[in-house]
Design a protein around this motif. Structure first.
Motif, PDB file in Angstrom:
ATOM      1  N   LEU A  49      52.525  45.327  47.579  1.00  0.00           N
ATOM      2  CA  LEU A  49      51.145  45.679  47.670  1.00  0.00           C
ATOM      3  C   LEU A  49      49.378  45.845  47.707  1.00  0.00           C
ATOM      4  N   LYS A  50      49.708  44.375  46.483  1.00  0.00           N
ATOM      5  CA  LYS A  50      48.110  43.917  47.441  1.00  0.00           C
ATOM      6  C   LYS A  50      48.425  42.515  46.797  1.00  0.00           C
ATOM      7  N   ALA A  51      47.064  41.299  46.774  1.00  0.00           N
ATOM      8  CA  ALA A  51      47.080  39.681  46.014  1.00  0.00           C
ATOM      9  C   ALA A  51      46.389  39.877  46.227  1.00  0.00           C
TER      10      ALA A  51
ATOM     11  N   ILE B  99      56.616  48.091  39.131  1.00  0.00           N
ATOM     12  CA  ILE B  99      55.602  46.761  39.046  1.00  0.00           C
ATOM     13  C   ILE B  99      55.740  46.181  38.297  1.00  0.00           C
ATOM     14  N   VAL B 100      55.760  45.284  39.826  1.00  0.00           N
ATOM     15  CA  VAL B 100      56.811  43.255  39.443  1.00  0.00           C
ATOM     16  C   VAL B 100      54.752  42.934  39.837  1.00  0.00           C
ATOM     17  N   SER B 101      54.531  41.804  38.896  1.00  0.00           N
ATOM     18  CA  SER B 101      53.778  40.550  39.421  1.00  0.00           C
ATOM     19  C   SER B 101      53.977  39.602  39.147  1.00  0.00           C
ATOM     20  N   ASP B 102      53.338  38.531  39.578  1.00  0.00           N
ATOM     21  CA  ASP B 102      53.181  37.259  39.445  1.00  0.00           C
ATOM     22  C   ASP B 102      52.502  36.410  39.938  1.00  0.00           C
ATOM     23  N   GLY B 103      52.069  34.903  39.403  1.00  0.00           N
ATOM     24  CA  GLY B 103      51.249  34.324  39.573  1.00  0.00           C
ATOM     25  C   GLY B 103      51.236  32.961  40.802  1.00  0.00           C
ATOM     26  N   TRP B 104      50.879  32.615  41.515  1.00  0.00           N
ATOM     27  CA  TRP B 104      50.880  32.082  42.429  1.00  0.00           C
ATOM     28  C   TRP B 104      49.051  31.029  43.047  1.00  0.00           C
TER      29      TRP B 104
ATOM     30  N   ALA C 223      46.084  42.848  32.244  1.00  0.00           N
ATOM     31  CA  ALA C 223      46.274  44.311  32.389  1.00  0.00           C
ATOM     32  C   ALA C 223      45.010  45.135  32.930  1.00  0.00           C
ATOM     33  N   LYS C 224      43.722  45.109  33.065  1.00  0.00           N
ATOM     34  CA  LYS C 224      43.221  45.494  33.997  1.00  0.00           C
ATOM     35  C   LYS C 224      43.681  46.144  35.792  1.00  0.00           C
ATOM     36  N   LEU C 225      44.121  44.620  36.019  1.00  0.00           N
ATOM     37  CA  LEU C 225      44.917  44.902  37.647  1.00  0.00           C
ATOM     38  C   LEU C 225      46.138  45.264  37.533  1.00  0.00           C
ATOM     39  N   LEU C 226      46.957  45.333  36.531  1.00  0.00           N
ATOM     40  CA  LEU C 226      48.076  45.935  36.234  1.00  0.00           C
ATOM     41  C   LEU C 226      47.657  47.670  36.194  1.00  0.00           C
ATOM     42  N   GLU C 227      46.356  48.250  35.406  1.00  0.00           N
ATOM     43  CA  GLU C 227      46.233  49.400  35.406  1.00  0.00           C
ATOM     44  C   GLU C 227      45.524  50.455  36.972  1.00  0.00           C
ATOM     45  N   GLU C 228      45.256  49.217  37.814  1.00  0.00           N
ATOM     46  CA  GLU C 228      44.574  49.724  39.035  1.00  0.00           C
ATOM     47  C   GLU C 228      45.560  49.647  39.935  1.00  0.00           C
TER      48      GLU C 228
ATOM     49  N   PRO D 202      43.653  31.180  42.787  1.00  0.00           N
ATOM     50  CA  PRO D 202      44.432  31.721  42.588  1.00  0.00           C
ATOM     51  C   PRO D 202      45.005  32.382  42.801  1.00  0.00           C
ATOM     52  N   LEU D 203      45.707  32.932  42.934  1.00  0.00           N
ATOM     53  CA  LEU D 203      46.246  34.601  43.038  1.00  0.00           C
ATOM     54  C   LEU D 203      46.768  35.557  42.749  1.00  0.00           C
ATOM     55  N   ILE D 204      46.928  36.742  42.203  1.00  0.00           N
ATOM     56  CA  ILE D 204      47.962  37.549  41.671  1.00  0.00           C
ATOM     57  C   ILE D 204      49.095  38.201  42.398  1.00  0.00           C
ATOM     58  N   ASN D 205      49.624  38.376  42.835  1.00  0.00           N
ATOM     59  CA  ASN D 205      50.373  40.301  43.684  1.00  0.00           C
ATOM     60  C   ASN D 205      51.239  40.564  43.134  1.00  0.00           C
ATOM     61  N   PHE D 206      51.105  41.885  43.697  1.00  0.00           N
ATOM     62  CA  PHE D 206      51.797  43.053  42.675  1.00  0.00           C
ATOM     63  C   PHE D 206      52.862  43.357  44.079  1.00  0.00           C
TER      64      PHE D 206
END
Length: 643
Positions: A260-262, A233-238, A276-281, A245-249
């Motif tokens: 997957l989603k932003a 699972i890779v994530s980054d913000g923009w 951590a909550k977003l990553l867990e989802e 502000p968005l965080i994509n996955f």
């Protein structure tokens, strides 16, 4: 609108009965596009005849409270929802009519098609195409042979397509897209009398949802490989063009990164608990047993979120992005700051900072980043040419500085030395030292690199290193040790084994399997197995020779194909900025996410197809959306780095 009415009355014109030659138009802003509205009598959309308008809602707009003539249900929406209700278009935010028969729907669809065709014909261009500017005399001279091959029709179609590009601001790179070719080829090969291209609303609603659902189904075979191959699972913000502000996955494995989603984080505190909550989802969405690791950048809140994830899922590791780590190390070396805590580094490395500044000045004036040694000759030719005066006129001081640096061999030598791959060898060569001597400059560089690596090294890196069957790298330096002989690597590997195999029985078994592998004994003492260790791809080697050590083989399959950077998540923002640009800033977040999902994952599916390598239009997706320019893609970000 009222201003237009006043103007028309002042000119002696009414709001109805206006002759077509003096009809006025105005433009209104709606959604993410402009809508032209004719002031004058216009035909009522046909499906209003199948409902009863009860009440107009709002002073402006086309929203009504209406009663369906088939099912007698009362609703309140615009014409697009009336159409969805009557024609049974799902996913439009309104229930479909259950009483209209198939014959009724076919009749209504026919009327709607005719209405759309009339609209398109009524909006026919006033400016003729080049082929339509020909005189009647010339048209009458067209030979039967030319007419039989449809050359005139082909020319007109070419010009129609070209005008769409020219007037719509469509990038020429679209012609490399295979879907562009297939759509016109299908239209040319099919008899579609009365066909009307999809409308504005149909494109952004039903067709968009159909394609998203289709892509989700096509992704199922790739997802089925995650159980054996593992997934990261890779994530980054923009921040998008309107500063949201968005965080994509993304989920990535050997098949490539899958969007997957932003998550829209407007108004949220992006602390460790939120991340951590977003990553867990996302982990639950992918299946926690499929996940090997999560990768983010090295920010403190991301690292803390990674610790929380490891606590909740002991078999999942948080891994800092290796590209971010390398960038920080290079920043320490190339942008040394003169502060008390950094005196030694600044003393030894400030010359690189100066060269870096010189290079930036040259790049800005020349307008092109210099990546190839051949460009050196071009630059030198440029500054001694007569045309250089055009630059000097703009800024004599800057032009003189650039010329001085470009023709200075020593400056180029210093710059080149700072970019050489084998850092130690080149530093010692530049300093004219033997490899046994001490170099203060190299020592500083070495300390920075080791400090960054030590800070960001994880047990997972050590385990992946231990499972690589190739030992060619040992021959490059006699001081190197194999993973089973390196105390630090062995310590971290044992920690991984204990964490990944909590059962005592499995833990002992995997330890025994690793002993056989590292000592090249038992199933690994076969000469073919040993000879292939250095020539075969690591995962292929494990597939051929690892069956008798199933725990280790399964681990190798999952681990050796995983990435070590979050670059794919960073590159995905280029897709976002391509779709949700300043010109399309009214797109709602849901629509934007669906467009990015389709865009990113269609390219993933394309690259995993058998036809991709032979596809004439393959180049449409090289380098992502910025095919025409790699200027914003750094070398490290574009690299495909793995554990």
């Amino acid at each position: 609108m009222e201003g237009h009415r006043q103007f028309m009355h002042a000119a002696g014109l009414g709001c109805t009965g206006t002759p077509s030659w003096c009809r006025l138009t105005y433009r209104v802003r709606r959604g993410d596009g402009d809508v032209s509205v004719a002031l004058g009598k216009k035909e009522e959309p046909p499906l209003w005849n199948y409902v009863t308008k009860l009440e107009k809602l709002g002073a402006t707009g086309g929203t009504w409270r209406f009663k369906c003539s088939f099912c007698d249900e009362i609703r309140q929406r615009s014409y697009s929802r009336v159409k969805a209700h009557l024609l049974a278009l799902k996913g439009q935010g309104i229930s479909i009519c259950r009483r209209a028969t198939m014959a009724d729907k076919l009749e209504m669809q026919k009327l709607e098609n005719e209405f759309e065709l009339k609209k398109s014909e009524s909006g026919r261009r006033a400016v003729p195409l080049p082929c339509e500017s020909l005189s009647k005399k010339r048209k009458s001279c067209i030979s039967p042979i030319v007419a039989s091959f449809g050359i005139q029709a082909r020319d007109q179609l070419d010009q129609e397509i070209a005008r769409m590009f020219f007037t719509g601001g469509v990038p020429f790179n679209l012609v490399r897209n295979p879907s562009y070719h297939r759509s016109y080829q299908f239209a040319a090969a099919s008899k579609l009398d009365g066909y009307v291209p999809p409308s504005y609303n149909k494109l952004r609603t039903s067709l968009l949802q159909q394609e998203k659902n289709n892509v989700e189904k096509l992704l199922v075979p790739l997802k089925s490989t995650w159980k054996e191959k593992g997934v990261t699972i890779v994530s980054d913000g923009w921040s998008d063009p309107v500063r949201k502000p968005l965080i994509n996955f993304l989920a990535t494995s050997g098949s490539g990164p899958m969007f997957l989603k932003a998550e829209n984080c407007f108004g949220e505190v992006k602390d460790k608990f939120f991340i951590a909550k977003l990553l867990e989802e996302v982990i639950h969405q992918v299946g926690d047993q499929n996940v090997v690791q999560v990768i983010t950048d090295n920010a403190p809140n991301c690292k803390a979120a990674g610790d929380l994830i490891e606590g909740r899922f002991p078999h999942i590791y948080w891994t800092p992005c290796v590209v971010h780590t390398l960038n920080l190390a290079l920043k320490n070396i190339c942008a040394a700051r003169n502060v008390e805590a950094n005196q030694e580094t600044y003393e030894k490395c400030n010359w690189i900072t100066e060269i870096h500044g010189d290079a930036l000045a040259i790049k800005k004036l020349h307008h092109e980043p210099q990546h190839e040694t051949s460009n050196f000759w071009g630059l030198q030719a440029m500054v001694i040419s007569e045309e250089w005066s055009t630059y000097r006129d703009d800024d004599i001081g800057k032009a003189s500085f650039v010329k001085e640096k470009i023709v200075d061999d020593d400056w180029w030598e210093k710059m080149w030395d700072s970019m050489i791959e084998k850092v130690k060898a080149e530093i010692y060569k530049r300093e004219k030292r033997s490899m046994s001597e001490f170099s203060p400059f190299y020592n500083v560089v070495y300390e920075i690199l080791v400090a960054r690596w030590t800070k960001n090294n994880t047990p997972l890196h050590c385990l992946a290193h231990s499972l690589n069957p190739s030992d060619d790298w040992l021959n490059e330096d006699l001081a190197r040790k194999g993973p089973h002989r390196d105390a630090e690597i062995s310590h971290e590997r044992i920690k991984c084994f204990r964490r990944l195999f909590p059962s005592n029985e499995d833990h002992m078994k995997v330890m025994q399997e690793y002993a056989l592998f590292s000592m090249k004994s038992g199933p690994f003492e076969d000469l073919t197995s040993i000879s292939m260790m250095t020539t075969m791809d690591p995962k292929s080697w494990w597939a051929n020779f690892g069956a008798q050590t199933p725990l280790l083989q399964t681990l190798a399959f999952k681990l050796l194909g995983q990435p070590s950077s979050s670059s794919c998540a960073e590159r995905n923002w280029s897709t976002y900025s391509f779709i949700h640009s300043l010109r399309r800033n009214m797109l709602n977040p849901s629509c934007t996410q669906d467009l990015v999902f389709i865009h990113n994952n269609l390219r993933l599916l394309s690259r995993n197809s058998d036809q991709y390598e032979a596809e004439k239009t393959k180049m449409w997706d090289v380098g992502g959306d910025g095919f025409d320019s790699m200027e914003d893609v750094g070398f490290l970000e574009f690299a495909d780095l793995s554990l």
